[in-house]
Design a protein around this motif. Structure first.
Motif, PDB file in Angstrom:
ATOM      1  N   LEU A  61       0.851  -1.188   0.000  1.00  0.00           N
ATOM      2  CA  LEU A  61       0.000   0.000   0.000  1.00  0.00           C
ATOM      3  C   LEU A  61       0.886   1.237   0.000  1.00  0.00           C
ATOM      4  O   LEU A  61       1.854   1.316   0.767  1.00  0.00           O
ATOM      5  N   GLY A  62       0.544   2.203  -0.864  1.00  0.00           N
ATOM      6  CA  GLY A  62       1.382   3.384  -0.997  1.00  0.00           C
ATOM      7  C   GLY A  62       0.601   4.675  -1.007  1.00  0.00           C
ATOM      8  O   GLY A  62      -0.627   4.687  -1.136  1.00  0.00           O
ATOM      9  N   ASP A  63       1.343   5.782  -0.911  1.00  0.00           N
ATOM     10  CA  ASP A  63       0.775   7.126  -0.803  1.00  0.00           C
ATOM     11  C   ASP A  63       1.387   8.012  -1.890  1.00  0.00           C
ATOM     12  O   ASP A  63       2.615   8.065  -2.037  1.00  0.00           O
ATOM     13  N   LEU A  64       0.536   8.721  -2.627  1.00  0.00           N
ATOM     14  CA  LEU A  64       1.007   9.628  -3.668  1.00  0.00           C
ATOM     15  C   LEU A  64       1.381  11.000  -3.115  1.00  0.00           C
ATOM     16  O   LEU A  64       1.937  11.826  -3.838  1.00  0.00           O
ATOM     17  N   HIS A  65       1.054  11.259  -1.871  1.00  0.00           N
ATOM     18  CA  HIS A  65       1.350  12.545  -1.226  1.00  0.00           C
ATOM     19  C   HIS A  65       0.813  13.724  -2.047  1.00  0.00           C
ATOM     20  O   HIS A  65       1.459  14.764  -2.175  1.00  0.00           O
ATOM     21  N   GLY A  66      -0.375  13.523  -2.595  1.00  0.00           N
ATOM     22  CA  GLY A  66      -1.010  14.594  -3.347  1.00  0.00           C
ATOM     23  C   GLY A  66      -0.564  14.716  -4.791  1.00  0.00           C
ATOM     24  O   GLY A  66      -1.125  15.526  -5.551  1.00  0.00           O
ATOM     25  N   ARG A  67       0.436  13.931  -5.205  1.00  0.00           N
ATOM     26  CA  ARG A  67       0.888  13.976  -6.600  1.00  0.00           C
ATOM     27  C   ARG A  67      -0.068  13.187  -7.486  1.00  0.00           C
ATOM     28  O   ARG A  67      -0.828  12.347  -7.026  1.00  0.00           O
ATOM     29  N   ARG A  68       0.041  13.436  -8.783  1.00  0.00           N
ATOM     30  CA  ARG A  68      -0.687  12.609  -9.740  1.00  0.00           C
ATOM     31  C   ARG A  68      -0.002  11.244  -9.834  1.00  0.00           C
ATOM     32  O   ARG A  68       1.220  11.130  -9.611  1.00  0.00           O
ATOM     33  N   ALA A  69      -0.752  10.236 -10.162  1.00  0.00           N
ATOM     34  CA  ALA A  69      -0.151   8.926 -10.408  1.00  0.00           C
ATOM     35  C   ALA A  69       0.507   8.921 -11.778  1.00  0.00           C
ATOM     36  O   ALA A  69       0.008   9.538 -12.721  1.00  0.00           O
ATOM     37  N   VAL A  70       1.625   8.224 -11.892  1.00  0.00           N
ATOM     38  CA  VAL A  70       2.315   8.098 -13.178  1.00  0.00           C
ATOM     39  C   VAL A  70       1.810   6.812 -13.836  1.00  0.00           C
ATOM     40  O   VAL A  70       2.094   5.713 -13.354  1.00  0.00           O
ATOM     41  N   LEU A  71       1.071   6.944 -14.925  1.00  0.00           N
ATOM     42  CA  LEU A  71       0.435   5.805 -15.574  1.00  0.00           C
ATOM     43  C   LEU A  71       1.233   5.338 -16.791  1.00  0.00           C
ATOM     44  O   LEU A  71       2.020   6.089 -17.368  1.00  0.00           O
ATOM     45  N   ARG A  72       0.968   4.115 -17.206  1.00  0.00           N
ATOM     46  CA  ARG A  72       1.609   3.598 -18.416  1.00  0.00           C
ATOM     47  C   ARG A  72       1.062   4.284 -19.670  1.00  0.00           C
ATOM     48  O   ARG A  72       1.697   4.245 -20.721  1.00  0.00           O
ATOM     49  N   SER A  73      -0.079   4.893 -19.566  1.00  0.00           N
ATOM     50  CA  SER A  73      -0.778   5.454 -20.730  1.00  0.00           C
ATOM     51  C   SER A  73      -0.388   6.882 -21.049  1.00  0.00           C
ATOM     52  O   SER A  73      -0.989   7.508 -21.926  1.00  0.00           O
ATOM     53  N   GLY A  74       0.625   7.425 -20.368  1.00  0.00           N
ATOM     54  CA  GLY A  74       0.935   8.841 -20.525  1.00  0.00           C
ATOM     55  C   GLY A  74       1.986   9.191 -21.562  1.00  0.00           C
ATOM     56  O   GLY A  74       2.238  10.383 -21.803  1.00  0.00           O
ATOM     57  N   ALA A  75       2.637   8.224 -22.185  1.00  0.00           N
ATOM     58  CA  ALA A  75       3.697   8.524 -23.149  1.00  0.00           C
ATOM     59  C   ALA A  75       3.117   9.161 -24.405  1.00  0.00           C
ATOM     60  O   ALA A  75       2.050   8.768 -24.884  1.00  0.00           O
ATOM     61  N   ARG A  76       3.826  10.150 -24.959  1.00  0.00           N
ATOM     62  CA  ARG A  76       3.369  10.866 -26.143  1.00  0.00           C
ATOM     63  C   ARG A  76       4.495  10.947 -27.168  1.00  0.00           C
ATOM     64  O   ARG A  76       5.674  11.031 -26.792  1.00  0.00           O
ATOM     65  N   PRO A  77       4.151  10.947 -28.474  1.00  0.00           N
ATOM     66  CA  PRO A  77       5.195  11.122 -29.492  1.00  0.00           C
ATOM     67  C   PRO A  77       6.028  12.365 -29.220  1.00  0.00           C
ATOM     68  O   PRO A  77       5.493  13.425 -28.876  1.00  0.00           O
ATOM     69  N   GLY A  78       7.334  12.217 -29.332  1.00  0.00           N
ATOM     70  CA  GLY A  78       8.252  13.303 -29.026  1.00  0.00           C
ATOM     71  C   GLY A  78       8.904  13.170 -27.669  1.00  0.00           C
ATOM     72  O   GLY A  78       9.965  13.766 -27.428  1.00  0.00           O
ATOM     73  N   ASP A  79       8.283  12.419 -26.760  1.00  0.00           N
ATOM     74  CA  ASP A  79       8.901  12.172 -25.457  1.00  0.00           C
ATOM     75  C   ASP A  79      10.218  11.422 -25.632  1.00  0.00           C
ATOM     76  O   ASP A  79      10.438  10.728 -26.638  1.00  0.00           O
ATOM     77  N   VAL A  80      11.090  11.539 -24.637  1.00  0.00           N
ATOM     78  CA  VAL A  80      12.306  10.733 -24.617  1.00  0.00           C
ATOM     79  C   VAL A  80      12.095   9.550 -23.672  1.00  0.00           C
ATOM     80  O   VAL A  80      11.245   9.592 -22.784  1.00  0.00           O
ATOM     81  N   VAL A  81      12.875   8.500 -23.879  1.00  0.00           N
ATOM     82  CA  VAL A  81      12.798   7.292 -23.059  1.00  0.00           C
ATOM     83  C   VAL A  81      14.073   7.191 -22.241  1.00  0.00           C
ATOM     84  O   VAL A  81      15.178   7.377 -22.772  1.00  0.00           O
ATOM     85  N   ALA A  82      13.932   6.909 -20.956  1.00  0.00           N
ATOM     86  CA  ALA A  82      15.099   6.850 -20.073  1.00  0.00           C
ATOM     87  C   ALA A  82      14.998   5.657 -19.132  1.00  0.00           C
ATOM     88  O   ALA A  82      13.908   5.092 -18.933  1.00  0.00           O
ATOM     89  N   LEU A  83      16.132   5.285 -18.575  1.00  0.00           N
ATOM     90  CA  LEU A  83      16.230   4.130 -17.685  1.00  0.00           C
ATOM     91  C   LEU A  83      16.933   4.536 -16.404  1.00  0.00           C
ATOM     92  O   LEU A  83      17.944   5.252 -16.430  1.00  0.00           O
ATOM     93  N   ALA A  84      16.417   4.085 -15.277  1.00  0.00           N
ATOM     94  CA  ALA A  84      17.070   4.251 -13.974  1.00  0.00           C
ATOM     95  C   ALA A  84      17.416   2.871 -13.452  1.00  0.00           C
ATOM     96  O   ALA A  84      16.540   2.020 -13.308  1.00  0.00           O
ATOM     97  N   GLY A  85      18.669   2.644 -13.155  1.00  0.00           N
ATOM     98  CA  GLY A  85      19.099   1.309 -12.767  1.00  0.00           C
ATOM     99  C   GLY A  85      19.634   0.575 -13.985  1.00  0.00           C
ATOM    100  O   GLY A  85      19.823   1.149 -15.056  1.00  0.00           O
ATOM    101  N   ALA A  86      19.892  -0.711 -13.828  1.00  0.00           N
ATOM    102  CA  ALA A  86      20.473  -1.510 -14.902  1.00  0.00           C
ATOM    103  C   ALA A  86      19.691  -2.801 -15.081  1.00  0.00           C
ATOM    104  O   ALA A  86      19.055  -3.293 -14.153  1.00  0.00           O
ATOM    105  N   THR A  87      19.739  -3.325 -16.288  1.00  0.00           N
ATOM    106  CA  THR A  87      19.059  -4.587 -16.595  1.00  0.00           C
ATOM    107  C   THR A  87      20.078  -5.623 -17.067  1.00  0.00           C
ATOM    108  O   THR A  87      21.187  -5.282 -17.477  1.00  0.00           O
ATOM    109  N   GLY A  88      19.686  -6.889 -16.997  1.00  0.00           N
ATOM    110  CA  GLY A  88      20.544  -7.982 -17.445  1.00  0.00           C
ATOM    111  C   GLY A  88      21.230  -8.739 -16.327  1.00  0.00           C
ATOM    112  O   GLY A  88      21.652  -9.887 -16.514  1.00  0.00           O
ATOM    113  N   TYR A  89      21.324  -8.136 -15.140  1.00  0.00           N
ATOM    114  CA  TYR A  89      22.020  -8.781 -14.025  1.00  0.00           C
ATOM    115  C   TYR A  89      21.290 -10.037 -13.549  1.00  0.00           C
ATOM    116  O   TYR A  89      21.904 -11.085 -13.329  1.00  0.00           O
TER     117      TYR A  89
END
Length: 335
Positions: A154-182
């Protein structure tokens, strides 16, 4: 008295199975035509649900770990299993932009399970919960033929909007935090019985046994990201979820993505492709997100691609200009 026909049996050979239908096909059947109450602001389909309560919104998620499917007690210590159980749930909340508040843990285990095992498991659960400033406020304990963990977060947004999977738009950039493959590198070492006493092998084994989501880095992006996801199924698979939900095409630059040196070393040892592991290996619980163009990325995030308008063939993921089919984790896939 009526009796069930063979067609009703859950394992009827001629009937469609969950493996045939696939994880997301089963979810679609479960949710199709079901009307949610007004208190459900966001139901199945993202990293977590959003439920309205008096005074705010609760972000809720649940995951299960099954012995032999998600962990092996001859590969992982009970302490690591506990950490992994909390980490994968906490990462789902962070991917929504929510701070974990508490966890509920249900444990099923055989009656001859040692108290030393459950004590160490508990230490791991609490240690990982403390990493996000949360606790464990309840749960259940039942007899089961093998060790099974179900964790509700269970989590709290602290009044922020939720970040949804449906929010990406053409022109946005894609970024990664952390590493994959390990994690897949560690899994491959264990599954093939490869013995390698190197720092690279030890690092990959450690991440497989107990992932290390970059929680603070993920939360720091919550106010800027247009979409975000926890890379539990594999980078391409999970970016594919964003692409499908947003109706866009996501392009990854493999040169920008790169491959961590420990993953490269283990891949060479196992005769595998480090690039494929980075793109398709799951259970690292890094965060992938999309951000408005021209904005400075939050600290800890690195640019790996961009968002385009969906092609005529529909939403999807391309790597270096070539369509890439998801190759990561799916439920009912052979372990």
């Amino acid at each position: 008295m009526s009796t069930a026909s063979s067609e009703d049996h859950p394992h009827a050979a001629h009937a469609a199975t969950v493996q045939d239908t696939g994880e997301f096909g089963v979810i679609s059947r479960i949710t199709a035509g079901r009307r949610q109450p007004d208190s459900t602001l966001l139901g199945p389909g993202d990293d977590a649900a959003l439920v309205a309560v008096s005074g705010g919104v609760v972000v809720a998620s649940v995951d299960m770990l099954i012995e032999g499917r998600h962990f092996r007690i001859d590969w992982s210590s009970p302490h690591d299993i506990g950490r992994k159980a909390v980490a994968q749930n906490a990462a789902d909340l962070v991917a929504m932009g929510a701070s974990p508040v508490t966890f509920l843990v249900a444990l099923g285990c055989p009656p001859n399970t040692g108290i030393a095992f459950t004590d160490a498991l508990n230490e791991g659960l609490w240690e990982e919960a403390a990493c996000v400033g949360a606790g464990i406020s309840g749960g259940d304990l039942v007899q089961a033929p093998g060790v099974t963990l179900s964790v509700t977060a269970l989590g709290d947004l602290h009044g922020r909007r939720a970040v949804l999977r449906s929010g990406a738009r053409p022109g946005d950039v894609v970024a990664l935090a952390g590493a994959t493959g390990y994690s897949v590198a560690g899994y491959t070492l264990l599954s093939r019985g490869v013995t390698a006493r190197t720092a690279a092998a030890a690092e990959c084994l450690s991440v497989h046994r107990a992932p290390r989501p970059p929680y603070s880095v993920g939360l720091a992006a919550a106010s800027l990201a247009t979409a975000m996801i926890d890379t539990s199924d594999g980078l391409v698979s999970d970016l594919g979820h964003i692409a499908a939900a947003s109706g866009v095409r996501i392009s990854i630059d493999s040169r920008a993505l790169g491959s961590p040196e420990p993953v490269q070393e283990v891949a060479a040892l196992c005769g595998a492709s480090a690039a494929d592991w980075v793109l398709d290996g799951g259970e690292d619980h890094a965060f992938a997100g999309t951000f408005p163009p021209g904005e400075q990325l939050p600290v800890g995030w690195r640019l790996i691609g961009h968002v385009d308008t969906a092609a005529d063939t529909g939403p999807g993921v391309v790597v270096d200009g070539e369509p890439r089919r998801p190759g990561g984790w799916t439920s009912w896939k052979a372990p």
